[in-house]
Design a protein around this motif. Structure first.
Motif, mmCIF file in Angstrom:
data_model
loop_
_atom_site.group_PDB
_atom_site.id
_atom_site.type_symbol
_atom_site.label_atom_id
_atom_site.label_comp_id
_atom_site.label_asym_id
_atom_site.label_seq_id
_atom_site.Cartn_x
_atom_site.Cartn_y
_atom_site.Cartn_z
ATOM 1 N N ALA A 1 22.178 10.842 -15.299
ATOM 2 C CA ALA A 1 21.770 9.454 -15.008
ATOM 3 C C ALA A 1 22.812 8.495 -15.555
ATOM 4 O O ALA A 1 23.672 8.877 -16.368
ATOM 5 C CB ALA A 1 20.410 9.159 -15.628
ATOM 6 N N LEU A 2 22.748 7.254 -15.079
ATOM 7 C CA LEU A 2 23.628 6.212 -15.608
ATOM 8 C C LEU A 2 23.150 5.805 -16.993
ATOM 9 O O LEU A 2 21.957 5.672 -17.237
ATOM 10 C CB LEU A 2 23.636 4.993 -14.687
ATOM 11 C CG LEU A 2 24.339 5.153 -13.344
ATOM 12 C CD1 LEU A 2 24.209 3.869 -12.538
ATOM 13 C CD2 LEU A 2 25.813 5.495 -13.527
ATOM 14 N N ARG A 3 24.110 5.577 -17.896
ATOM 15 C CA ARG A 3 23.788 5.166 -19.254
ATOM 16 C C ARG A 3 24.790 4.105 -19.726
ATOM 17 O O ARG A 3 25.902 4.019 -19.215
ATOM 18 C CB ARG A 3 23.837 6.358 -20.217
ATOM 19 C CG ARG A 3 22.688 7.347 -20.040
ATOM 20 C CD ARG A 3 21.373 6.744 -20.501
ATOM 21 N NE ARG A 3 20.283 7.702 -20.447
ATOM 22 C CZ ARG A 3 19.445 7.846 -19.437
ATOM 23 N NH1 ARG A 3 19.621 7.097 -18.343
ATOM 24 N NH2 ARG A 3 18.466 8.719 -19.482
ATOM 25 N N LEU A 4 24.349 3.317 -20.710
ATOM 26 C CA LEU A 4 25.237 2.358 -21.356
ATOM 27 C C LEU A 4 25.618 2.896 -22.731
ATOM 28 O O LEU A 4 24.743 3.325 -23.498
ATOM 29 C CB LEU A 4 24.554 0.996 -21.514
ATOM 30 C CG LEU A 4 24.493 0.092 -20.282
ATOM 31 C CD1 LEU A 4 23.729 -1.183 -20.611
ATOM 32 C CD2 LEU A 4 25.878 -0.247 -19.757
ATOM 33 N N PHE A 5 26.913 2.860 -23.046
ATOM 34 C CA PHE A 5 27.402 3.333 -24.336
ATOM 35 C C PHE A 5 28.134 2.185 -25.039
ATOM 36 O O PHE A 5 29.085 1.621 -24.495
ATOM 37 C CB PHE A 5 28.357 4.514 -24.158
ATOM 38 C CG PHE A 5 27.730 5.706 -23.479
ATOM 39 C CD1 PHE A 5 27.040 6.643 -24.222
ATOM 40 C CD2 PHE A 5 27.828 5.873 -22.104
ATOM 41 C CE1 PHE A 5 26.449 7.752 -23.600
ATOM 42 C CE2 PHE A 5 27.242 6.966 -21.480
ATOM 43 C CZ PHE A 5 26.553 7.906 -22.233
ATOM 44 N N TRP B 1 31.181 -4.824 -26.509
ATOM 45 C CA TRP B 1 31.581 -4.118 -25.306
ATOM 46 C C TRP B 1 30.696 -2.882 -25.099
ATOM 47 O O TRP B 1 30.409 -2.139 -26.034
ATOM 48 C CB TRP B 1 33.035 -3.656 -25.406
ATOM 49 C CG TRP B 1 34.036 -4.728 -25.151
ATOM 50 C CD1 TRP B 1 34.797 -5.383 -26.073
ATOM 51 C CD2 TRP B 1 34.401 -5.276 -23.874
ATOM 52 N NE1 TRP B 1 35.609 -6.308 -25.459
ATOM 53 C CE2 TRP B 1 35.387 -6.254 -24.110
ATOM 54 C CE3 TRP B 1 33.990 -5.031 -22.566
ATOM 55 C CZ2 TRP B 1 35.965 -6.986 -23.074
ATOM 56 C CZ3 TRP B 1 34.569 -5.769 -21.528
ATOM 57 C CH2 TRP B 1 35.544 -6.726 -21.797
ATOM 58 N N TYR B 2 30.289 -2.668 -23.841
ATOM 59 C CA TYR B 2 29.503 -1.498 -23.459
ATOM 60 C C TYR B 2 30.173 -0.830 -22.264
ATOM 61 O O TYR B 2 30.716 -1.501 -21.384
ATOM 62 C CB TYR B 2 28.073 -1.883 -23.070
ATOM 63 C CG TYR B 2 27.238 -2.408 -24.218
ATOM 64 C CD1 TYR B 2 26.349 -1.571 -24.895
ATOM 65 C CD2 TYR B 2 27.323 -3.739 -24.613
ATOM 66 C CE1 TYR B 2 25.568 -2.051 -25.936
ATOM 67 C CE2 TYR B 2 26.559 -4.236 -25.667
ATOM 68 C CZ TYR B 2 25.681 -3.387 -26.322
ATOM 69 O OH TYR B 2 24.921 -3.862 -27.356
ATOM 70 N N LEU B 3 30.105 0.496 -22.238
ATOM 71 C CA LEU B 3 30.636 1.260 -21.109
ATOM 72 C C LEU B 3 29.474 1.759 -20.266
ATOM 73 O O LEU B 3 28.574 2.441 -20.767
ATOM 74 C CB LEU B 3 31.458 2.448 -21.612
ATOM 75 C CG LEU B 3 31.899 3.461 -20.551
ATOM 76 C CD1 LEU B 3 32.794 2.803 -19.507
ATOM 77 C CD2 LEU B 3 32.599 4.638 -21.208
ATOM 78 N N GLU B 4 29.482 1.412 -18.984
ATOM 79 C CA GLU B 4 28.507 1.955 -18.049
ATOM 80 C C GLU B 4 29.116 3.224 -17.458
ATOM 81 O O GLU B 4 30.221 3.193 -16.909
ATOM 82 C CB GLU B 4 28.194 0.949 -16.950
ATOM 83 C CG GLU B 4 27.137 1.425 -15.962
ATOM 84 C CD GLU B 4 26.783 0.379 -14.926
ATOM 85 O OE1 GLU B 4 26.449 0.776 -13.790
ATOM 86 O OE2 GLU B 4 26.849 -0.829 -15.245
ATOM 87 N N ALA B 5 28.402 4.323 -17.601
ATOM 88 C CA ALA B 5 28.955 5.613 -17.174
ATOM 89 C C ALA B 5 27.850 6.553 -16.720
ATOM 90 O O ALA B 5 26.685 6.398 -17.107
ATOM 91 C CB ALA B 5 29.742 6.247 -18.323
#
Length: 302
Positions: free
Chosen positions: A189-193, A178-182
């Motif tokens: 900037a937009l990042r994936l966590f 699972w990744y969170l786009e935030a």
């Protein structure tokens, strides 16, 4: 609750020729008196319910009454049930089990549905990590719905620990994780966590929306690919079909296996290669050979 029960009763009646008040009371776990009141309420809003008195009495709908916009064919019901089963495995929510039971009531045979699809483990993680991640998914979905921000403690792939204030936008399930786009306020900037790397999470009840542009956001959409050629022992063929296609796999005259594929340059493929131990050899590119040898030396010295 009453409106939901009445709708469920209406759907139940659509699947039955005639049903007694006792059966409805048992099915929806209420008293027969409540069922009679629900029937009166349905009749008052124009639902054509016919009541039969006596020992074999009950309720039914007139034959011409249909709810085409709210009914599904058997194939659609199975599709919905399978989707709910998979989603329940991913999200672990009691609400999905309730929805599944409601759709089961729509089936013509009114029997419990057994999906031909079974998901024993939805991710590549250990069960304890899966349970921890599902809790994070549940909490993050709630934050997204409320429109709040969160302050997270995040461990990067290179072991850098940072504190970020982010505005969660959506969850992505990719490559078994699972990744969170935030939107990250620090990076603007937009990042994936990756959820497993989010070690702490504190909700900030701030609904201030930050302006951002998806077109300008760098989420790795521009991928730089490079061909990698590996050679494996013939004993690894079964494992290789877990990762490669027929077009990428070639069996050599001596039985060994050559694999040629394209991979993202910015992704670390060394853990995958090391998984095969002495049963793999890197043929190209040269920089990957060098990185592999460095890693082997580090492991040996440690």
């Amino acid at each position: 609750m009453k409106t939901e029960r009445m709708l469920s009763i209406l759907i139940y009646l659509l699947q039955k020729k005639k049903v007694s008040a006792e059966e409805l009371a048992n099915e929806f776990e209420v008293s027969k008196r409540t069922i009679y009141r629900d029937m009166d309420a349905l009749s008052s809003i124009g639902i054509p319910i016919i009541s039969y008195l006596g020992k074999n009495g009950g309720f039914t709908l007139i034959d011409t009454y249909q709810l085409d916009k709210f009914t599904f064919n058997e194939e659609e019901k199975k599709f919905l049930l399978e989707g709910l089963s998979l989603k329940n495995e991913l999200f672990d929510s009691h609400q999905f089990s309730i929805l599944q039971r409601k759709i089961e009531l729509l089936q013509e045979n009114n029997e419990e549905y057994h999906s031909p699809i079974t998901v024993l483990s939805s991710t590549l993680h250990r069960k304890t990590i899966e349970e921890e991640t599902k809790l994070k998914v549940k909490n993050i979905l709630s934050v997204i719905e409320e429109g709040y921000k969160i302050c997270i403690s995040y461990v990067s792939q290179t072991a850098n620990i940072s504190s970020r204030i982010i505005q969660p936008l959506k969850l992505n399930f990719m490559d078994g994780s699972w990744y969170l786009e935030a939107y990250c306020e620090d990076k603007e900037a937009l990042r994936l966590f990756k959820l497993t790397r989010i070690r702490n999470m504190e909700v900030i009840k701030d609904k201030t929306r930050t302006a951002y542009s998806h077109s300008n956001a760098n989420l790795g959409n521009e991928k730089q690919m490079e061909q990698i050629i590996l050679q494996f022992a013939k004993s690894e063929l079964g494992k290789l079909y877990d990762f490669f296609t027929d077009d990428e796999i070639s069996i050599l005259e001596d039985g060994r296996i050559a694999v040629a594929f394209h991979y993202e340059v910015n992704k670390n493929i060394l853990p995958f290669i090391l998984m095969f131990g002495s049963r793999v050899k890197i043929l190209s590119p040269q920089w990957l050979k060098d990185e592999y040898m460095k890693e082997i030396q580090i492991i040996y010295k440690s």
